[in-house]
Write a protein that holds these residues in place. Structure first.
Motif, PDB file in Angstrom:
ATOM      1  N   SER A   1       0.911  -1.228   0.021  1.00 25.96           N
ATOM      2  CA  SER A   1      -0.015   0.221   0.097  1.00 25.96           C
ATOM      3  C   SER A   1       0.782   1.024   0.129  1.00 25.96           C
ATOM      4  CB  SER A   1      -0.865   0.156   1.126  1.00 25.96           C
ATOM      5  OG  SER A   1      -1.602   1.230   1.213  1.00 25.96           O
ATOM      6  N   ALA A   2       0.370   2.229  -0.876  1.00 27.88           N
ATOM      7  CA  ALA A   2       1.061   3.484  -0.711  1.00 27.88           C
ATOM      8  C   ALA A   2       0.729   4.299   0.594  1.00 27.88           C
ATOM      9  CB  ALA A   2       0.453   4.628  -1.946  1.00 27.88           C
ATOM     10  N   GLY A   3      -0.261   3.861   1.576  1.00 23.19           N
ATOM     11  CA  GLY A   3      -0.454   4.389   2.895  1.00 23.19           C
ATOM     12  C   GLY A   3       0.563   4.130   3.772  1.00 23.19           C
ATOM     13  N   GLU A   4       0.336   4.995   5.091  1.00 23.41           N
ATOM     14  CA  GLU A   4       1.308   4.729   6.022  1.00 23.41           C
ATOM     15  C   GLU A   4       0.788   3.251   6.787  1.00 23.41           C
ATOM     16  OE1 GLU A   4       1.164   7.924   8.645  1.00 23.41           O
ATOM     17  OE2 GLU A   4       2.027   9.367   7.252  1.00 23.41           O
ATOM     18  N   ALA A   5       1.994   2.475   7.095  1.00 20.01           N
ATOM     19  CA  ALA A   5       1.643   1.241   7.719  1.00 20.01           C
ATOM     20  C   ALA A   5       2.270   1.297   9.326  1.00 20.01           C
ATOM     21  CB  ALA A   5       2.295   0.184   7.141  1.00 20.01           C
ATOM     22  N   HIS A   6       1.394   0.813  10.370  1.00 15.08           N
ATOM     23  CA  HIS A   6       1.891   0.681  11.579  1.00 15.08           C
ATOM     24  C   HIS A   6       1.517  -0.803  12.039  1.00 15.08           C
ATOM     25  CE1 HIS A   6       1.973   5.283  11.467  1.00 15.08           C
ATOM     26  NE2 HIS A   6       1.062   5.049  10.811  1.00 15.08           N
ATOM     27  N   TRP A   7       2.546  -1.035  13.080  1.00 15.21           N
ATOM     28  CA  TRP A   7       2.204  -2.357  13.661  1.00 15.21           C
ATOM     29  C   TRP A   7       2.328  -2.180  15.158  1.00 15.21           C
ATOM     30  CZ3 TRP A   7       2.008  -7.400  11.148  1.00 15.21           C
ATOM     31  CH2 TRP A   7       2.124  -7.218  10.090  1.00 15.21           C
ATOM     32  N   PHE A   8       1.194  -2.521  15.716  1.00 19.45           N
ATOM     33  CA  PHE A   8       1.047  -2.134  17.495  1.00 19.45           C
ATOM     34  C   PHE A   8       0.983  -3.780  17.858  1.00 19.45           C
ATOM     35  CE2 PHE A   8      -0.804   1.608  15.156  1.00 19.45           C
ATOM     36  CZ  PHE A   8      -0.498   2.616  16.264  1.00 19.45           C
ATOM     37  N   VAL A   9       1.850  -3.943  18.615  1.00 17.51           N
ATOM     38  CA  VAL A   9       1.896  -5.369  19.005  1.00 17.51           C
ATOM     39  C   VAL A   9       2.451  -5.455  20.433  1.00 17.51           C
ATOM     40  CG1 VAL A   9       2.879  -6.039  16.893  1.00 17.51           C
ATOM     41  CG2 VAL A   9       4.751  -5.777  18.652  1.00 17.51           C
ATOM     42  N   ASP A  10       2.095  -6.528  21.186  1.00 18.88           N
ATOM     43  CA  ASP A  10       2.271  -6.571  22.630  1.00 18.88           C
ATOM     44  C   ASP A  10       3.755  -7.583  22.617  1.00 18.88           C
ATOM     45  OD1 ASP A  10       1.693  -9.462  22.229  1.00 18.88           O
ATOM     46  OD2 ASP A  10       0.077  -9.415  24.082  1.00 18.88           O
ATOM     47  N   ARG A  11       4.027  -7.462  23.931  1.00 21.73           N
ATOM     48  CA  ARG A  11       5.505  -8.169  24.122  1.00 21.73           C
ATOM     49  C   ARG A  11       5.245  -9.662  23.735  1.00 21.73           C
ATOM     50  NH1 ARG A  11       6.731  -5.092  30.205  1.00 21.73           N
ATOM     51  NH2 ARG A  11       7.265  -3.305  29.198  1.00 21.73           N
ATOM     52  N   ALA A  12       4.371 -10.194  24.159  1.00 22.49           N
ATOM     53  CA  ALA A  12       4.252 -11.684  23.969  1.00 22.49           C
ATOM     54  C   ALA A  12       4.209 -12.076  22.280  1.00 22.49           C
ATOM     55  CB  ALA A  12       2.923 -12.005  24.427  1.00 22.49           C
ATOM     56  N   ALA A  13       3.647 -11.155  21.332  1.00 24.25           N
ATOM     57  CA  ALA A  13       3.744 -11.249  19.988  1.00 24.25           C
ATOM     58  C   ALA A  13       4.948 -11.039  19.354  1.00 24.25           C
ATOM     59  CB  ALA A  13       2.763 -10.495  19.391  1.00 24.25           C
ATOM     60  N   ALA A  14       5.784 -10.030  20.133  1.00 21.79           N
ATOM     61  CA  ALA A  14       7.033  -9.378  19.730  1.00 21.79           C
ATOM     62  C   ALA A  14       8.099 -10.454  19.984  1.00 21.79           C
ATOM     63  CB  ALA A  14       7.304  -8.268  20.228  1.00 21.79           C
ATOM     64  N   GLY A  15       7.760 -11.342  20.918  1.00 24.93           N
ATOM     65  CA  GLY A  15       8.714 -12.300  21.445  1.00 24.93           C
ATOM     66  C   GLY A  15       9.830 -11.988  22.383  1.00 24.93           C
ATOM     67  N   SER A  16       9.204 -10.919  23.107  1.00 23.70           N
ATOM     68  CA  SER A  16      10.120 -10.295  24.355  1.00 23.70           C
ATOM     69  C   SER A  16       9.225 -10.312  25.436  1.00 23.70           C
ATOM     70  CB  SER A  16      10.570  -8.824  23.830  1.00 23.70           C
ATOM     71  OG  SER A  16       9.540  -7.964  23.738  1.00 23.70           O
TER      72      SER A  16
END
Length: 243
Positions: free
Chosen positions: A228-243
């Motif tokens: 997409s040409a739109g801005e992309a943002h990822w909002f994740v928690d620590r569990a999903a981030a693996g930390s």
């Protein structure tokens, strides 16, 4: 020039699912600022539900521009709107029924129609009427914000691995009749991509492996193929981030 991969967008890591919901609620409010009409494509699932409950709560209910926001749905199960598996029912109970959102501003899939294919065609027609054209213009995004989730199998919306919908680039909405126990309805890649900003909400340790895979740039799962040409943002928690 090819549109960039959404997977390359910045990622912010938050303590838990509640903190993700708060971060996205604040971000969404900021995205609405200064717009005479604010258009959002909603996601189903437990993580967005926390966001919707947050928006309907005291911290946001009186600050959010309900009267000038239009709500669409990125996907839906082909079940009655009062079914426990309906995304519309979840969003309505968590948020829409608790805030001053005009009924005319809510645009669910019509799952009372005779078939998933008919429901998809009707939604495509509604989107085109709202957009005011039969073809998407890259300079005029359909949505201001598109909210998405990420499944452990790499699906997003109801873009399900191995299904023909992944190669659909003409239709705006499509029926997905295999790959899940129930038929699904989903926006297609071009329509999801037609957004000024796209936000992925990802929580839980069961998503960690797939999140890392998609973020690595892999295109062998549906979420990794989204551009997409739109801005992309990822909002994740620590569990999903693996930390």
């Amino acid at each position: 020039m090819a549109e960039p991969k959404v997977s390359a967008g910045p990622m912010s890591v938050h303590a838990d699912a509640d903190a993700v919901a708060e971060a996205v609620a604040s971000w969404l409010l900021a995205q609405s600022a200064g717009k005479s009409r604010f258009t959002v494509s909603l996601s189903g699932g437990s993580t967005p539900k926390r966001l919707y409950e947050r928006l309907a709560g005291p911290a946001y209910r009186d600050r959010f521009p309900w009267g000038r926001t239009e709500w669409f749905f990125g996907d839906e199960r082909f079940v009655p709107q009062d079914d426990r598996d309906s995304n519309f029912r979840m969003v309505n109970e968590a948020m829409l029924s608790r805030v001053p959102a005009p009924q005319a501003s809510v645009h669910p899939f019509d799952t009372a129609l005779a078939s998933p294919q008919e429901a998809a065609r009707a939604y495509e027609e509604e989107l085109k009427r709202f957009y005011g054209a039969g073809a998407l213009d890259p300079a005029k995004p359909l949505f201001d914000v598109t909210l998405l989730g990420l499944g452990p199998d790499g699906h997003t919306a109801s873009l399900i691995p191995g299904q023909p919908v992944l190669d659909e680039h003409e239709r705006w909405a499509a029926a997905v009749t295999e790959g899940r126990p129930e038929a699904r309805l989903t926006l297609t890649y071009p329509v999801i991509a037609s957004s000024r900003a796209i936000a992925f909400l990802v929580t839980g340790a069961e998503k960690a492996e797939m999140l890392a895979h998609v973020r690595s740039g892999a295109e062998d799962v549906p979420a990794g193929r989204l551009r997409s040409a739109g801005e992309a943002h990822w909002f994740v928690d620590r569990a999903a981030a693996g930390s």
